[in-house]
Design an enzyme around this catalytic site. Structure first.
Site, PDB file in Angstrom:
ATOM      1  N   CYS C 240       0.551  -1.299   0.503  1.00 10.69           N
ATOM      2  CA  CYS C 240      -0.261  -0.208   0.066  1.00 10.69           C
ATOM      3  C   CYS C 240       1.339   1.045  -0.029  1.00 10.69           C
ATOM      4  CB  CYS C 240      -0.553   0.067   0.809  1.00 10.69           C
ATOM      5  SG  CYS C 240      -1.482   1.718   1.446  1.00 10.69           S
ATOM      6  N   CYS C 243      -0.036   3.005   3.843  1.00  7.96           N
ATOM      7  CA  CYS C 243       0.678   2.838   4.935  1.00  7.96           C
ATOM      8  C   CYS C 243       1.568   1.755   4.770  1.00  7.96           C
ATOM      9  CB  CYS C 243      -0.911   2.178   5.858  1.00  7.96           C
ATOM     10  SG  CYS C 243      -1.269   0.336   5.290  1.00  7.96           S
ATOM     11  N   CYS C 265      -4.184   0.810  -0.257  1.00  9.84           N
ATOM     12  CA  CYS C 265      -5.322  -0.091   0.540  1.00  9.84           C
ATOM     13  C   CYS C 265      -6.940   0.240   0.003  1.00  9.84           C
ATOM     14  CB  CYS C 265      -5.618  -0.133   2.798  1.00  9.84           C
ATOM     15  SG  CYS C 265      -3.993  -1.137   3.142  1.00  9.84           S
TER      16      CYS C 265
END
Lengths: 258, 366, 293
Positions: C240, C243, C265
């Site tokens: 992602c 993150c 995500c």
């Protein structure tokens, strides 16, 4: 041949409205035996075959089948799931029109593999190898395994249908005019193939045909039907060489004259 | 530039505000009253009541106003309201033989008890745009018959019934009919369920299905035995009373089609029926419905089921425009999770296909 | 508070009882499609009416509701459904998976493992996994009744013969409790393993098709496959961007008109929670990180 019949049909009756399509037909089929049902169109032979297979509800009589453990079962007393289980593993039905017995848009491999998968096969490579082997046995080029049967000739479609039926090694095969609708030369090749497979696999077969030559070539015994009734039964050579019933005589003589 | 697809609360609120503005249109034009819709757009109100499956002219008119005249959306509004209503009881079957007739015609008899009553119809109008309606020209009063219509106006099917020429209605008259809105549709569906489904079904769909039977898809030979439109009393019989009381009148259109039928192995040749009923004045709907009803009886009558209109799963599963409109339009919802999966898959498949092409070449080179 | 003139959670109590009866039957026969008298809802068919009816039938005043679409809490349809229940049931809503007692979802299962006591309500457009192979309901019901699933395997066999692999990437059919083949709804096949022996109760509602089905807690859910072509849950081969998660399902976002891509995500709660805990991806700080917040 064993000492107990594989299939025992007693007084089987089928009605269409007021018409009596099959009138109290009784016969037995012994393990490893090929039985031909002959008669002209409308004599009730296909209705009898379909009633034995459970596709047509019978209006009387019963069909008893001996399971592989030797126990006899009455087919009308079997619950539907068991009967269908039987139909797709121990039994096979070859339709006159291959379209009725094949999935026309599914590949040849898928058609042959379906019965294996329905019986629980879950190894793709194994299913494919088995399908390839069966295509070879019915004289279809295994390179065509991924082609759908609608791209096949009529004779190839019929051979594919036979492969699809035989792949689960059924004990009993019912055939409805398997050579009907094919050219004479294609018929001869198919009959030869059926004869070889039947003897190699030791199949028990009931074959419906209007063609006495088919009966002569394949069948050990034969039944002659007229107007829904079995009018004569006996060893194939006996019935064909020395028919007793006037209708059988007519049938035999009409072929000889032709 | 990345365009945010994730809307959030503010975007929805803003969208609703723009919608309200669009609905109102130019504020210098007087606002449309619900009473005007009810009075002057009567056929729209009828259609929304039929497909919304709720007989309430004012609410239907409100739904039409709220939906800016989108009649399917209006029917949907009405259905969503209807579903929340408590049920006190079921009415008795309405008796259309006791209808206060506004219009009644038969195509099978030149004259019949009660007579032919033309009533209001577009059938014999010339379809020429009428500029007179651009202004509010006053409408001259229509002439009225000196005598009131004959209250005894038997239904045409009953006349054939007396001679035994038409196949009796099948099914148990006294049995409680199944209720499409309380039980899911299952197949094969009883005739009562089929009729309920068709009565709520999209007028265009039902019309097209009926039409297809006339064009050889289903082989019908229909006669419009009778079309009647008027008001009938709705009665209920509360258990504590023990007798029926009228709770009001509703306007309905009823069509009884008479169809040729050659008979079967077990039945003598006779006519068969097709039945259509719609809220309000909607002959197109009632007649289409009657054709489809007859086509859906094919199996029971031992006829081959070959055409779409004879296929009850096909017809009944696709007739409802609230279902159809919702599902077609749900394609506007984001599908990017699924699309992402397909994207990954197709890339992988293409890469593998390229590898397969490359490999034999490598072998040849070695 | 709730909406004046309407019952708690919109549906009347009789309707809720009818739906609960269907749910009980569904739980008793895992994976079996129970016909139910689906009601019109104020949202259009295909927009989650089945899930909403299920949620309305099981929700109570003390529940905490989370609604996601495509894994995100802030997609328009999720917002609309969440507001509907906030309005008609007055329940507390949340975007945190761990706080929710009921999660209504379209097309995803949250990344955070669900726990005992949670209910996951799926919106289902087509409950019949065999429908694409056999259009007739009378036939497919018979196939389920007799557990005749050969046709389903023929489809998978054909995929491998043609493409070298099973070409289903979402709504990937599963065998529930060793008996019924079931449509998991159009979740990516990546999510399928999360259904297997999940401690949460999984309920499925198909409004337009009028079917309810269920997977009770700790029930076996097996994705159909072959021994030599086992099931693979695919996802984009990237972490992602926001993150840095490597184990979550990713949305692909086109960031410019020169073919630039960013993978993020799909589960917004998962991503937000990770970022709050200090995880950072290669594109941390991208404008997208603030979208919807």
């Amino acid at each position: 041949m064993s000492d107990a019949p594989l299939l025992s049909v007693r007084e089987l009756t089928v009605r269409f409205g007021r018409t009596l399509a099959v009138d109290r037909a009784s016969f037995e089929l012994w393990p490893g035996e090929v039985l031909a049902i002959v008669g002209e169109s409308g004599s009730g032979k296909t209705s009898l075959l379909r009633a034995v297979h459970g596709d047509l509800p019978a209006d009387g009589g019963r069909v008893q089948y001996r399971l592989d453990d030797g126990a006899p079962v009455a087919l009308d007393a079997l619950p539907e799931p068991m009967r269908r289980q039987l139909a797709r593993t121990q039994w096979g039905f070859v339709h006159q029109n291959p379209r009725d017995g094949l999935r026309m848009s599914v590949s040849a491999g898928g058609n042959v593999g379906e019965r294996l998968m329905a019986a629980g096969a879950r190894h793709w490579g194994g299913i494919r190898a088995e399908a390839t082997e069966w295509l070879r046995r019915v004289e279809i080029d295994p390179a065509r395994i991924d082609d759908p049967p609608r791209t096949y000739s009529g004779g190839m479609q019929q051979r594919l249908q036979i492969a699809r039926v035989l792949v689960t090694r059924p004990r009993l095969v019912l055939m409805d005019e398997p050579t009907g609708g094919l050219d004479v030369s294609v018929q001869a090749r198919l009959l030869d193939l059926i004869r070889r497979l039947v003897s190699d696999l030791g199949l028990s077969v009931v074959i419906v045909t209007h063609d006495l030559a088919v009966a002569r070539l394949l069948a050990d015994r034969m039944l002659v039907m007229q107007g829904g009734r079995i009018v004569e039964a006996g060893l194939t050579d006996q019935v064909l060489d020395d028919p007793q019933h006037p209708y059988s005589q007519l049938l035999v003589s009409s072929v000889l004259q032709a | 530039m990345y365009v945010a697809v994730k809307g959030g609360e503010r975007a929805i609120a803003a969208s609703h505000a723009v919608l309200a503005e669009a609905r109102r249109g130019d504020p210098s034009v007087p606002v449309l009253g619900v009473d005007q819709i009810e009075q002057q757009l009567g056929h729209a109100v009828d259609r929304v009541m039929a497909e919304g499956a709720l007989y309430d002219r004012t609410l239907a008119a409100l739904a039409i106003k709220q939906a800016q005249g989108d009649l399917q959306e209006a029917a949907f509004l009405l259905r969503a309201y209807r579903t929340t209503l408590p049920r006190f009881c079921a009415s008795l079957p309405i008796d259309t033989a006791r209808m206060t007739i506004a219009r009644r015609i038969s195509a099978t008899y030149k004259d019949l008890p009660g007579g032919q009553i033309l009533g209001p119809t577009y059938d014999y109008t010339h379809r020429l745009l009428d500029p007179g309606l651009l202004d509010d020209a006053p409408v001259p009063p229509a002439p009225r018959a000196a005598e009131p219509a004959d209250p005894a106006m038997p239904r045409v099917a009953a006349l054939l019934d007396q001679e035994g020429l038409i196949r009796p209605e099948s099914g148990d008259r006294d049995a409680e009919p199944p209720d499409l809105t309380r039980d899911p549709l299952t197949f094969p569906a009883a005739r009562a369920l089929r009729l309920q489904n068709l009565a709520r079904g999209d007028e265009g769909f039902v019309l097209a299905m009926g039409y297809s039977t006339q064009r050889g898809y289903g082989g019908a030979h229909p006669f419009a035995g009778e079309v009647r439109y008027g008001t009938v009393a709705v009665e209920i019989a509360p258990e504590e009373l023990g007798f029926a009381i009228e709770i009001g009148d509703i306007a309905v259109t009823e069509c009884q089609m008479v169809n040729q039928f050659a008979g079967s192995r077990t039945e003598k040749p006779q006519f068969t029926r097709g039945y259509g009923l719609a809220f309000g004045h909607s002959e197109r709907k009632a007649m289409g419905m009657a054709l489809v009803d007859r086509a859906l009886m094919s199996r029971e009558l031992g006829q081959d089921v070959t055409a779409p209109a004879q296929d009850e799963e096909f017809v009944l599963s696709h007739s409802d425009n609230v279902e159809a409109s919702g599902f077609v339009q749900h394609l506007k919802l984001p599908h990017y999770v699924d699309f992402q999966s397909e994207l990954e898959l197709i890339r992988r498949l293409r890469a593998e296909a390229e590898e397969r092409v490359a490999e034999p070449n490598r072998e040849a080179a070695e | 508070m709730s909406l004046p003139g309407y019952n708690f959670a919109y549906l009347d109590e009789q309707t809720k009882r009818m739906i609960r009866r269907a749910l009980l039957k569904a739980v008793a026969i895992p994976g079996y499609q129970v016909p139910f008298a689906s009601r019109e809802m104020p949202l259009a068919y295909g927009w989650g009416t089945g899930g909403m009816q299920v949620t309305a039938a099981v929700i109570g005043p003390d529940d905490v509701l989370k609604v996601i679409d495509q894994g995100a809490d802030d997609t328009t349809n999720a917002v609309s459904i969440r507001r509907f229940f906030a309005l008609t049931a007055g329940v507390r809503t949340t975007e945190r998976t761990v706080e929710a007692t009921i999660i209504q979802t379209r097309h995803r299962i949250p990344e955070t493992p669900l726990t005992a006591g949670q209910i996951l309500v799926y919106q289902v457009p087509q409950p019949e996994p065999l429908r694409k192979l056999e259009p007739r309901e009378t036939e497919t019901r018979r196939m389920h009744a007799l557990a005749e699933y050969g046709l389903m395997h023929v489809k998978l066999y054909e995929d491998i013969a043609r493409h070298g692999r099973i070409t289903l990437s979402y709504d990937y059919p599963v065998l529930v409790n060793g008996r019924h083949v079931m449509a998991p709804s159009p979740i990516p096949s990546f999510d399928n393993p999360k259904m297997h022996r999940s401690p949460a109760l999984q309920l499925f509602g198909a409004g337009r098709e009028k079917r309810i089905y269920a997977v009770p807690p700790y029930t076996s859910v097996e994705s159909l496959a072959f021994e030599d072509h086992p099931f693979h849950p695919w996802k984009a081969n990237a972490p992602c961007g926001l993150c840095g998660a490597t184990d979550s399902y990713l949305d692909e976002v086109v960031v410019d008109d020169r073919g630039g891509r960013l993978f993020v995500c799909s589960d917004t709660d998962h991503c937000t929670t990770r970022r709050a805990a200090g995880h950072r991806g290669a594109a941390a700080g991208h404008a997208l990180a603030g979208a919807g917040e």
